[in-house]
Design a protein around this motif. Sequence first.
Motif, PDB file in Angstrom:
ATOM      1  N   ARG A  15       0.871  -1.163   0.000  1.00 15.23           N
ATOM      2  CA  ARG A  15       0.000   0.000   0.000  1.00 15.23           C
ATOM      3  C   ARG A  15       0.918   1.226   0.000  1.00 15.23           C
ATOM      4  NH1 ARG A  15      -5.305  -0.345   1.961  1.00 15.23           N
ATOM      5  NH2 ARG A  15      -4.993  -2.247   3.135  1.00 15.23           N
ATOM      6  N   SER A  17       0.594   4.312  -0.167  1.00 16.17           N
ATOM      7  CA  SER A  17       0.252   5.486   0.646  1.00 16.17           C
ATOM      8  C   SER A  17       0.688   5.351   2.105  1.00 16.17           C
ATOM      9  CB  SER A  17      -1.257   5.729   0.589  1.00 16.17           C
ATOM     10  OG  SER A  17      -1.955   4.536   0.888  1.00 16.17           O
ATOM     11  N   MET A  18       1.108   4.159   2.491  1.00 16.98           N
ATOM     12  CA  MET A  18       1.521   3.952   3.886  1.00 16.98           C
ATOM     13  C   MET A  18       3.017   4.211   4.102  1.00 16.98           C
ATOM     14  SD  MET A  18      -0.807   3.078   6.175  1.00 16.98           S
ATOM     15  CE  MET A  18      -0.027   1.995   7.372  1.00 16.98           C
ATOM     16  N   ILE A  47      -4.671 -12.544  -3.491  1.00 15.81           N
ATOM     17  CA  ILE A  47      -4.582 -11.506  -2.462  1.00 15.81           C
ATOM     18  C   ILE A  47      -5.958 -10.925  -2.126  1.00 15.81           C
ATOM     19  CG2 ILE A  47      -4.154  -9.445  -3.895  1.00 15.81           C
ATOM     20  CD1 ILE A  47      -1.984 -10.422  -0.928  1.00 15.81           C
ATOM     21  N   ASP A  48      -6.876 -10.972  -3.092  1.00 18.13           N
ATOM     22  CA  ASP A  48      -8.235 -10.487  -2.827  1.00 18.13           C
ATOM     23  C   ASP A  48      -8.974 -11.372  -1.822  1.00 18.13           C
ATOM     24  OD1 ASP A  48      -7.966  -8.376  -4.511  1.00 18.13           O
ATOM     25  OD2 ASP A  48      -9.116  -9.263  -6.167  1.00 18.13           O
ATOM     26  N   SER A  60       3.269  -5.782  14.534  1.00 21.01           N
ATOM     27  CA  SER A  60       1.851  -5.822  14.175  1.00 21.01           C
ATOM     28  C   SER A  60       1.477  -4.723  13.194  1.00 21.01           C
ATOM     29  CB  SER A  60       0.990  -5.725  15.432  1.00 21.01           C
ATOM     30  OG  SER A  60       1.168  -6.874  16.237  1.00 21.01           O
ATOM     31  N   ARG A  61       2.389  -3.747  12.993  1.00 20.37           N
ATOM     32  CA  ARG A  61       2.119  -2.706  12.004  1.00 20.37           C
ATOM     33  C   ARG A  61       2.198  -3.237  10.573  1.00 20.37           C
ATOM     34  NH1 ARG A  61       1.736   2.701  12.781  1.00 20.37           N
ATOM     35  NH2 ARG A  61       1.079   3.151  14.902  1.00 20.37           N
ATOM     36  N   THR A  63       0.565  -5.346   8.892  1.00 19.98           N
ATOM     37  CA  THR A  63      -0.696  -5.478   8.151  1.00 19.98           C
ATOM     38  C   THR A  63      -1.003  -4.220   7.338  1.00 19.98           C
ATOM     39  OG1 THR A  63      -1.791  -4.832  10.209  1.00 19.98           O
ATOM     40  CG2 THR A  63      -1.871  -7.155   9.625  1.00 19.98           C
ATOM     41  N   GLY A  64      -0.623  -3.070   7.877  1.00 15.22           N
ATOM     42  CA  GLY A  64      -0.956  -1.817   7.210  1.00 15.22           C
ATOM     43  C   GLY A  64      -0.231  -1.619   5.886  1.00 15.22           C
ATOM     44  N   ASN A  67      -1.210  -4.268   0.703  1.00 17.78           N
ATOM     45  CA  ASN A  67      -2.423  -3.798   0.047  1.00 17.78           C
ATOM     46  C   ASN A  67      -3.402  -4.962  -0.093  1.00 17.78           C
ATOM     47  OD1 ASN A  67      -4.334  -2.403  -1.328  1.00 17.78           O
ATOM     48  ND2 ASN A  67      -3.108  -2.067  -3.172  1.00 17.78           N
ATOM     49  N   ALA A  68      -4.121  -5.205   0.994  1.00 17.35           N
ATOM     50  CA  ALA A  68      -5.085  -6.304   1.055  1.00 17.35           C
ATOM     51  C   ALA A  68      -6.039  -5.969   2.195  1.00 17.35           C
ATOM     52  CB  ALA A  68      -4.376  -7.619   1.348  1.00 17.35           C
ATOM     53  N   ASP A  69      -7.044  -6.798   2.414  1.00 13.29           N
ATOM     54  CA  ASP A  69      -7.875  -6.596   3.597  1.00 13.29           C
ATOM     55  C   ASP A  69      -7.006  -6.806   4.826  1.00 13.29           C
ATOM     56  OD1 ASP A  69     -10.296  -6.054   2.298  1.00 13.29           O
ATOM     57  OD2 ASP A  69     -10.709  -8.181   2.017  1.00 13.29           O
ATOM     58  N   GLY A  70      -7.126  -5.892   5.796  1.00  7.74           N
ATOM     59  CA  GLY A  70      -6.288  -5.988   6.984  1.00  7.74           C
ATOM     60  C   GLY A  70      -7.063  -5.633   8.236  1.00  7.74           C
ATOM     61  N   LEU A  71      -6.779  -6.351   9.311  1.00  8.24           N
ATOM     62  CA  LEU A  71      -7.451  -6.092  10.578  1.00  8.24           C
ATOM     63  C   LEU A  71      -6.362  -5.900  11.638  1.00  8.24           C
ATOM     64  CD1 LEU A  71     -10.453  -6.050  11.622  1.00  8.24           C
ATOM     65  CD2 LEU A  71     -10.158  -8.453  12.233  1.00  8.24           C
ATOM     66  N   HIS A  72      -6.106  -4.640  11.955  1.00  3.83           N
ATOM     67  CA  HIS A  72      -5.098  -4.270  12.957  1.00  3.83           C
ATOM     68  C   HIS A  72      -5.860  -4.109  14.254  1.00  3.83           C
ATOM     69  CE1 HIS A  72      -2.460  -0.865  14.689  1.00  3.83           C
ATOM     70  NE2 HIS A  72      -1.730  -1.959  14.763  1.00  3.83           N
TER      71      HIS A  72
ATOM     72  N   TYR B 102     -12.918  -1.076  20.472  1.00  2.95           N
ATOM     73  CA  TYR B 102     -12.391  -1.376  19.133  1.00  2.95           C
ATOM     74  C   TYR B 102     -13.547  -1.505  18.130  1.00  2.95           C
ATOM     75  CZ  TYR B 102      -9.884  -3.654  15.336  1.00  2.95           C
ATOM     76  OH  TYR B 102      -9.351  -3.962  14.098  1.00  2.95           O
ATOM     77  N   HIS B 234      -9.810  -4.432  -0.258  1.00  4.21           N
ATOM     78  CA  HIS B 234      -8.556  -4.159   0.439  1.00  4.21           C
ATOM     79  C   HIS B 234      -8.723  -3.087   1.511  1.00  4.21           C
ATOM     80  CE1 HIS B 234      -5.960  -5.891  -3.071  1.00  4.21           C
ATOM     81  NE2 HIS B 234      -6.964  -6.655  -2.726  1.00  4.21           N
ATOM     82  N   THR B 235      -9.632  -3.354   2.423  1.00 12.42           N
ATOM     83  CA  THR B 235      -9.904  -2.398   3.499  1.00 12.42           C
ATOM     84  C   THR B 235      -8.928  -2.621   4.649  1.00 12.42           C
ATOM     85  OG1 THR B 235     -12.227  -2.440   2.909  1.00 12.42           O
ATOM     86  CG2 THR B 235     -11.680  -1.556   5.088  1.00 12.42           C
ATOM     87  N   TYR B 236      -8.352  -1.546   5.128  1.00  7.25           N
ATOM     88  CA  TYR B 236      -7.496  -1.646   6.312  1.00  7.25           C
ATOM     89  C   TYR B 236      -8.299  -1.146   7.508  1.00  7.25           C
ATOM     90  CZ  TYR B 236      -3.454  -1.263   9.381  1.00  7.25           C
ATOM     91  OH  TYR B 236      -2.563  -1.399  10.429  1.00  7.25           O
ATOM     92  N   VAL B 237      -8.464  -2.023   8.481  1.00 18.02           N
ATOM     93  CA  VAL B 237      -9.286  -1.720   9.648  1.00 18.02           C
ATOM     94  C   VAL B 237      -8.353  -1.572  10.843  1.00 18.02           C
ATOM     95  CG1 VAL B 237     -11.152  -2.562  11.116  1.00 18.02           C
ATOM     96  CG2 VAL B 237     -11.122  -3.152   8.679  1.00 18.02           C
TER      97      VAL B 237
END
Lengths: 284, 387
Positions: A15, A17-18, A47-48, A60-61, A63-64, A67-72, B102, B234-237
Amino acid sequence: MAMKQAEDLREKYLRQSMFPTIFCDGCGIGNVLNYTLWAIDEIELDIDRTVFVSGIGCSSRLTGYVNADGLHTTHGRALAFATGVKVANPDLTVIVFTGDGDGSGIGGNHLLHTIRRNIDMTVILVNNYTYGMTGGQVAPTTPMGSITTTTPYGNSEWPLDVCEVARALGAPYVARWPVTFPYQPIKSIEQGIRKRGFALIEMLAPCPTAYGRRNNLRALDQSWKWYKDHSLLVEEYERIERFGTDAERATLQGKIKVGVFQDSERECFSDQWRAVVERVKLKA
Amino acid sequence: MDRNLIRKALGAKVQFIQGDEACAYGALLAGCTFFGGYPITPATEVAEVMARLLPKIGGCYIQMEDEIASIAAIIGASWTGAKTMTSTSGPGFSLMQENLGYGIMTETPCVIINVQRSGPSTGQPTLGAYGDMMQARWGTHGDHEIIMLCPANVQESLDLTITAFNFAERYRTPVLVFIDGELGHMRERVIIPEDDEIAIVNRTISNVSPDEYVPFGVNGDLVPAFAPFGAGYHTYVTGLTHNEQGLPRASSAEVHNRLVRRLADKILNNTDDIVLYEELETDDCEILLVSYGITAGVCRDVVATARQRGVKVGMLRLITIWPFAEEAVARLAQQVRMMIVSEMNMGQIIHPIREAVAGRCDVRLISKIGGALHMPAEIMEAVEQWR
Ligand SMILES: Cc1ncc(C[n+]2csc(CCOP(=O)(O)OP(=O)(O)O)c2C)c(N)n1
Ligand code: SF4
């Protein structure tokens, strides 16, 4: 593999932009990201259909940046959140980035139970022997005697061997590599993702800022040399342990077992649950 | 989800069931397909019903290792697009606080049932209480709004659990349903509503392409459209302060203000829809009984007795506790001489009541702890004494 360029992988999977990352110079976490990208590209992971989950900490950063779905999520709870994702939609691939503090300290109980249930996910646990993000306090993995901000006179606790715990619990795939090994971590991450069931890949990574500088491992070459000098392949380690002479066994002192600790098969939670549903689901 | 399958799993249209079971039934009717939980008296029956019925409809029940993991799992599962729920009681609700925040910060729809027992600590596990009313409001750290509903009987435990799911989906936020050990274990006749008698709300799913999608960008109603994991968005949560793209902006006062105020406003701007209450004989009342939960039934009785004796008593029953029914309380404060608040705690909801009343009438508390319910006679006695 030689054809592949790290730049291309970054372009493809990160990603943009990160960037720049939060990581310090000489931090090993970036290497873990590179190995992971290499592995997911090798196996042509969709990756989708992949979700990256993490807790809280420098590791743990990660994930950000993908460029995929991420849950931080919250500190220590990545595996519990990841369990919800995977169980609710078993078709998704779940990859967890966690730290030694996140994954085996505050999150230790979730580690036990996620392995016990054999939830199909790949956990990449970055072990830097400390709580990096909060400035270098003692962690459950900190070696005996190490100096940290909360063990200013040397650590007086025994460290936890996360891989041994995972192996004892029957995790189908368990491996440990220092980031100084260039190819093996990639292979292990590939194997972990392909494994139907719980896979743990512990990555030993330097944290020069919070851990290294208090333990004579600040410079990059110093820490990379340290990992080389202290790593011993598990097969060799266990051969010496079992069959070695006293003199040989004495050389194991202070050595870290690295390699693939376990590679086995075991029915995972979603398969078991599917069988339950098939048995009891009502007919429309 | 096949509606017929849900009805088949629930069985007869009229049943004699407990409050706990009714919450589980409501969840299934609302479309809940994922439950993560941990046993605790007096909430265990909610989990047991879900464990029995979810596989029958092709859903998933998972017993987690603790309540921290339970709420984590339902939040994770919600991001795959599923409607999800957990249930607990005081000690477990305490453990859930961090992840509740959260869920609020990441705008994750989910429902939490709390069958309250007394505290502090282990307290009285088998007896009812309403001691977590303020914890619900302020238990998780940081500025936030929360939606909380308080059913008064078994039928309502079913009906309001459906409403809770609808609010969770509509406003993309965790919603709390609070009953108590007495109501949770009390059996009453319940009618399972037909599909045409209930509204089912589903979260708004993004209808733009991943390239155009702004995961936390909003239109007029302040609730972002949802894209489930696995759909290519590709959502970052993250629980960190984040911008509309979902990217961390933890040091920006501006982004933090915009985000946290929007999260509050999406609830506060919709109190017309969210704040539910019932008024009984309030047209001419001089004394107002304010109540919620199981105590409301007792107060209803007192209103009838008082009216028979010629005392002008009415009742305001709060159904939505949070956000608080400020306007209703303020309006009635201008009319009545006194509000009598009956609570199964040492006085919690009396605080927002006093704030809304702002000195315009007398506000008195009848507090009850230890497990026993209020008796109609003791409230009536207070009415007679204080009138
Ligand atoms: C509940 C909670 N307790 C404490 C913290 C503070 N905290 C943030 S990161 C961290 C340690 C992270 O260590 P580790 O998982 O080893 O990751 P690293 O930063 O070393 O990569 C701590 C204690 C927190 N965020 N949440
Ligand atoms: S503090 Fe340590 S772990 Fe964190 S980014 Fe810096 S070097 Fe890496």
